[in-house]
Design an enzyme around this catalytic site. Structure first.
Site, short mmCIF file in Angstrom:
data_model
loop_
_atom_site.label_atom_id
_atom_site.label_comp_id
_atom_site.label_asym_id
_atom_site.label_seq_id
_atom_site.Cartn_x
_atom_site.Cartn_y
_atom_site.Cartn_z
N TYR A 1 0.82 -1.23 0.00
CA TYR A 1 0.00 0.00 0.00
C TYR A 1 0.86 1.28 0.00
CZ TYR A 1 -0.54 -0.10 5.32
OH TYR A 1 -0.40 -0.11 6.67
N GLU A 2 0.23 2.40 -0.25
CA GLU A 2 0.93 3.69 -0.44
C GLU A 2 1.93 3.64 -1.57
OE1 GLU A 2 -1.31 5.63 1.63
OE2 GLU A 2 0.29 6.68 0.61
N GLY A 3 1.62 2.91 -2.63
CA GLY A 3 2.58 2.72 -3.73
C GLY A 3 3.41 1.49 -3.45
#
Lengths: 571, 571
Positions: free
Chosen positions: B429-431
């Site tokens: 997550y978050e890239g």
């Protein structure tokens, strides 16, 4: 898109990479003709695709349970088990005298890989039985063999291994279970065993436990351990399951994965058992079983690596995301460089691990067929490497598969995460991978590294032969073998205890070099151009350089390892 | 033995390694005196140990559920959340004008690590709110700021980020959610968002969603995206939660871990929202939030690494197994070389990742305090490294912790496996970490590698300065920095697209060198002898050599990466 059995790859590796021709040329394995090999791989592969693969998610979603002292297995597992037994897949390598096919372990290894890719939790059951068959063939009395082996070979009954106790894990010599003579040739077994894979089930007519225990007045440690066969049901005079024995599964573990495989705490309350092998000879007999089981567990890692790679590839070829980074691509994330890198890593690691496992099996077959010490030493050397690298590969590849799936990989419904959770235990059971590495730098280098050097001679000779076809790759493999040889010498010069702190990086370096070697052989066999060559080039240019840092680490020995105190290691 | 907050280590790193003195010397952060830092770390650490740590298992055993469209959180999470809010730990770095403490992000980073070690699933909630506060401080109108920030800062309300849609994950530009003007300055937001962490809860009075959507006639791709604030309850005229907005959590994901954090599918049916920042300026505003969130997620990895190391150490110091391999040892598996190796790896990787994250936070603080472009470039360079290496470290260390536990690591009751399952998502997550690496070799090297070279200058200068104290280690770090510099140059010479296939190994090489650098600084600060020196020596001799193979890989670019077809990659 379900699992597809890599039958053609096994055929290629048999013919071109791992030297199966030598096995088939022995008298003992004269039956292993190309047609037979073909038929077995194809038939087993089809069964795995059609019958077992659909059970994989069932085992995770509906774990085995314990009801009133009896294990209830996951939906469909009874059907899957019957398909394995009826195909004869439990006993490809078992003695024909008891109904086995008498074929090479190399073939069993390939079939075990396919069974494990399709449904790892269920595959663990016949894997345990295979080890028990091997142990009984070598160590049991004629009577026991005649009574038990036909049932185990047919899959009518199945087998387990009972070593671990709460205080005796890696240190099996600390076990306390007792065996007292009943006066009639049998023994009363008492004690508790933990982590017993498939300690019970509801699809086989009997479950036969091989249990390590101590006779009265046995010496302490591993020298005082004997092995006993303790069936769930005592065979009656016709050899059929009769009276219930005094043993039971008392609880199941709540594990991270492999939910379809019941991991039991087993309680023995004066259960009737029979000695297998000589008194106090339990460890030797158990090692027969464990060596095969270690190869088998290494292969479980490869099973998951193959299945996870197939799933990740299928996902990558479906998922559209972002602008096309290449012309004439698929338009999916398969075209993205980092996704392609991950898929290539998965493919290369799996291919390397598979070749090592098959070469290991070939060495065992050659040792059995020829009796030659060199083959036996080769097999002994490769076993811890196959176990640790095969399972590390399973974990790495499954985790990479999760990453290829992105957010979907963390959601259980896709099944990508299940591969990672299931395979995690393979680095722990049958001797943790740390124990494997200690075995490699300890017992397996007690010859001063001779078996290792003989294998490196072979790697270097193959690299020499590859120079004409793939000079750059050949040179890289040759150089790596030399670096590993020097590291092996440096390690052999240390006392064994000083090798243990670097045993794991040394084992990994060895696997890196062997993997490159077998992939290079495959590339040369296809003439130095094509997909195997592309994969070998990827491995040798991008993964093989690891051996440099691993060897650098290995040469550190235990220096400085004990410099921090527990207090300093804590906050 | 529960979690113990590493307060003394933070203090040491602030004072000796990451240059916090420069932050405290700025006018903006003049309040960050040693006493204040001490008080905050100590107070937050105690709350984490006493209040949050006991909730960690609760979240796993009793996941958040969705009942009649409302999320019910895990037992005790409401109490834990109140303790976080009341301590002021949501808003250490928020603007004092709205009730924040106005203290450096470096301090927030340390506190966030402790919160995450104690209970990762709950910590994710205030982490999202912190990002929202940052985004609103920079981009919202005065009215919105006055209305929302005091509530978010106090923790009375909390915030979420809504980017992802089924077809728009890593490619956020593909999103389809719509925003239509209502004519009164507000907008009607319609669409479905997935993977929304803490999309709802039952302990905050309001949940404020920052939602990316498209205005009518917006251009395609990221250029057409605008950002909207969409609260669960519309504030009434007194600013208190009033009418229920037209949005809801429609389902929760069934994840591998982090069960205490509800991951929602959010449905917006013409929900009322307000534009944040200019029309079509959504990506810029979102990046404010995302950069902080990326540092924050990297720190989550370090949280788990620290907690898993503590748990494994405690287990190793209890577990007796095998003969004592060293004299005057503890008599536990802590004395065994391979166990000690694993614990040292865990400690060294955690220490390296923590130092990188804090240096990243210092660069952000310095950028904010001085406005200097060099500091901003440093922060931008370090953010993807912190995110990817921090989370990779969390996964590696947690998995190593499982391995230290042996069979007990695979049994859920010990909690070792939960760390591994929980932290796994942080690499996604978050890239994803692949996206981070592409950011590093792409956007963050658009300056031709200038920011990277400036950082390497600093690494080499520190190594020069360390020669007097620890010449061998200093030389190794200096050499590694040079190799990385050459690799950086080689990469910068390629077109960005050709760097992407080796972005991940390049990022890892960078982290290896930085980790060695900061550990060496710590060793020099303690005079070149002692526990930090032992740890630095372990890292530099055994882990740093990785950079050689990683750099070798990085220099390959995309060569040969696309040589295998999908058909060949399949069976």
């Amino acid at each position: 898109m379900g699992y597809r059995a890599p039958v053609a790859d096994f055929r290629f590796l048999f013919d071109n990479v791992v030297g199966f021709d030598a096995v088939a040329a022995t008298d003992r394995f004269a039956e292993a003709t190309p047609d037979t090999v073909d038929a077995i791989l194809t038939e087993a592969g089809r069964m795995c695709e059609e019958v077992l693969a659909p059970l994989q998610r069932e085992g995770d979603l509906h774990p085995a349970t314990l009801e009133n002292g009896v294990v209830r297995t996951s939906p469909g597992f009874d059907r899957g088990y019957r398909a394995i037994a009826e195909g004869g897949w439990v006993s490809i390598s078992a003695d024909p005298d008891h109904g086995g096919m008498g074929l090479p372990l190399t073939l069993t290894t390939a079939v075990n890989e396919m069974l494990g890719s399709a449904c790892l939790a269920l595959q663990l059951n016949p894997l345990m039985t295979q080890g028990q068959i091997e142990a009984l063939e070598h160590h049991a009395s004629d009577e026991i063999r005649a009574l038990y082996l036909p049932k185990l070979v047919s899959g009518e009954w199945c087998g387990t291994m009972n070593l671990t106790e709460p205080q005796a894990g890696s240190d099996v010599g600390a076990l306390r279970s007792k065996a007292e003579p009943n006066g009639d040739g049998s023994y009363a077994i008492t004690g508790q065993k933990i982590y017993i894979s498939w300690g019970d089930n509801d699809f086989a007519a009997n479950v036969c436990h091989l249990v390590l225990a101590r006779l009265p007045d046995a010496p302490p440690g591993t020298k005082g351990i004997s092995l006993f066969l303790v069936p769930k049901f005592l065979p009656d005079e016709t050899g059929e399951p009769g009276q219930r024995n005094d043993l039971k599964a008392v609880s199941l573990e709540h594990k991270t994965g492999l939910h379809g495989s019941p991991t039991c705490v087993m309680q023995y309350d004066g259960a009737t058992g029979w000695l297998i092998g000589p008194e106090q000879g339990g460890m030797a007999a158990m090692f027969t079983m464990m060596n095969n089981a270690r190869l088998g567990v290494g292969v479980q890692g490869i099973s998951v690596a193959e299945a996870a790679t197939q799933k990740a590839l299928a996902y990558a070829l479906e998922r559209r995301q972002g602008r096309a980074p290449v012309e004439n691509g698929t338009g999916t994330i398969f075209d993205h460089a980092d996704v392609r890198r991950m898929l290539m890593v998965m493919k290369a690691e799996t291919a390397a691990a598979r070749a090592i496992a098959l070469a290991n099996a070939v060495a065992i077959d050659m040792g059995n067929a020829t009796g030659e010490a060199d083959w036996k030493a080769r097999a002994a050397l490769l076993t811890p490497i196959t176990k640790a690298y095969g399972t590390d590969t399973g974990i790495l590849v499954a985790e990479t598969g999760v990453q290829v799936h992105g957010g979907m990989g963390y959601i259980e419904e896709t099944g990508a995460a299940q591969y990672a959770r299931d395979v995690r235990v393979t680095a722990i059971y049958e001797g943790t991978n740390g124990i494997q590495a200690m075995d490699l730098v300890g017992r397996k280098m007690a010859d001063g590294g001779e078996a290792a050097h003989r294998l490196l001679d072979e790697v270097e000779a193959a690299a020499e032969a590859a120079r004409g076809t793939l000079p750059e790759l050949a040179q890289a493999v040759w150089d790596a073998a030399e670096t590993l040889r020097e590291t092996t010498e440096a390690l052999a010069a240390l006392p064994p205890a000083d090798r243990f702190g670097v045993a794991v990086p040394f084992l990994r370096a060895f696997a890196r070099v062997l993997g490159a070697h077998y992939l290079l052989k495959g590339a040369v066999a296809e003439g130095g151009t094509g997909d195997r060559t592309a994969l070998a080039a990827f491995h040798i240019r991008r993964l093989l350089p690891d051996h440099l840092s691993l060897c650098a680490q290995a040469r550190q020995g235990n220096d400085g390892l004990y410099d921090m105190t527990p207090e300093a290691l804590a906050v």
